[in-house]
Design an enzyme around this catalytic site. Sequence first.
Site, PDB file in Angstrom:
ATOM      1  N   GLU A 146       0.555  -0.933  -0.526  1.00  0.00           N
ATOM      2  CA  GLU A 146       0.041   0.013  -0.020  1.00  0.00           C
ATOM      3  C   GLU A 146       1.121   1.420   0.114  1.00  0.00           C
ATOM      4  O   GLU A 146       2.120   1.263   0.521  1.00  0.00           O
ATOM      5  CB  GLU A 146      -0.997   0.297   1.318  1.00  0.00           C
ATOM      6  CG  GLU A 146      -1.130  -1.487   1.529  1.00  0.00           C
ATOM      7  CD  GLU A 146      -2.276  -0.996   2.908  1.00  0.00           C
ATOM      8  OE1 GLU A 146      -2.739  -0.202   3.505  1.00  0.00           O
ATOM      9  OE2 GLU A 146      -2.385  -2.388   3.482  1.00  0.00           O
ATOM     10  N   GLU A 167      -9.569   6.039   2.641  1.00  0.00           N
ATOM     11  CA  GLU A 167     -10.648   5.087   3.876  1.00  0.00           C
ATOM     12  C   GLU A 167     -10.732   5.820   4.606  1.00  0.00           C
ATOM     13  O   GLU A 167      -9.777   6.880   4.951  1.00  0.00           O
ATOM     14  CB  GLU A 167      -9.436   3.795   3.999  1.00  0.00           C
ATOM     15  CG  GLU A 167      -9.595   3.461   5.549  1.00  0.00           C
ATOM     16  CD  GLU A 167      -8.213   2.139   5.183  1.00  0.00           C
ATOM     17  OE1 GLU A 167      -8.638   1.814   6.626  1.00  0.00           O
ATOM     18  OE2 GLU A 167      -7.459   1.433   4.689  1.00  0.00           O
TER      19      GLU A 167
END
Length: 395
Positions: free
Chosen positions: A204, A315
Amino acid sequence: MEIVSFAVALMVTMVIMSHCIYGREFYDDQEIKVQQLLKQLNKPALKSIKSEDGDIIDCVPLTSQPAFDHPLLKNHTIQMRPSFIPESDSAYTKKKAEAITQVWHKNGEYCPDNTIPIRRVKKEDILRAKSIESFGKKTPPGILEVTSADQYVHEYAIAGVRGGNFFGSKASLNIWKPSVATNEFSLAQTWLVSGDGGSLNTIEAGWQVYPYLYGGSNPTLFIYWTRDGYQTTGCYNLLCSGFVQTNTQYSVGAAYTTFSQYNGAQYALNLLIWKDKPTGNWWLLINDDVFMGYWPGSLFSSLGSGATDVQWGGEVYVRDGVPHSTTDMGSGHFAVEGYGKASYIRNLKTVDGTNILREPVGLYSYVTNSNSYSFQKGSDGTTFGSHFYFGGPGR
């Protein structure tokens, strides 16, 4: 009666003393653990740079960085440059990304050759964590799990492709400075995913605002990885051994000075992650020409065969409850507002088995809480390629 009273008083005194001794032992033990972790993470530096946001950037010798504390990397040979860069299938050429500076760059100081810039970990950084053991780690469960411990939830507004065999991800992530409530975070990133449950592998990268981790509220360049579903492996940035940084100019975990303004100038972080097949390492490129470093292939299990899912989006990690948290995602404005107001991610690409960057096929979207955050596929012309808008104000 006096004897009984004396005995009771003595017992109370002994209980108080035992609690005091136990408490002192607890804090002494905690202090020892904190100091051990600080020594482990903060490697001896050849030069240190004081940033105006309070951070200290240590210029650590390339071969002394935390990555090489990992048992699998004890005899690792550093790969200074990737074997290749994936080629694009696009007919048009895109303007090169504008260099986005970090706060510690302000005085024109950079780290010397053969060193890398590492944000120094302070005692107060560790003490903000829920525990010393959890410092620098995500609170499991991870990706696309909306429940979590301590009445917090992960919420998403993302796009993705699944069911393929992917060897990289590319995108341009619009940078903002969202308002974030205490103990919560907001981010925009790309994920490369394989496996599931306790065998989940992810790579990520993106930007985030996470005051609890960094002690500030500016957007920060970050990376993350795990090979066991966020249980025991992986961490943010260089807060555990794993990622091998090769770049002297940018520091993962350091804040940006420049971010987008509502109805004003727009700034973006260009990211490319791909598998260097000759070595098995997963490289990270930012701003189109800055080779940050790589995740050695030996860190992973199922990702060795490529990712089965690639995702892009926002997110937030927020407290669960009514009313909803006020933490922003992206710009803090809903996707329907479009360019200059909502947050975007554009020029989505995946890397195929022939090392070609291709537009994603079968793009899906996923929003966990449409009352607070939103997603809308964009249609702003070819220079944005495959793209979408996302975000919202929370409550």
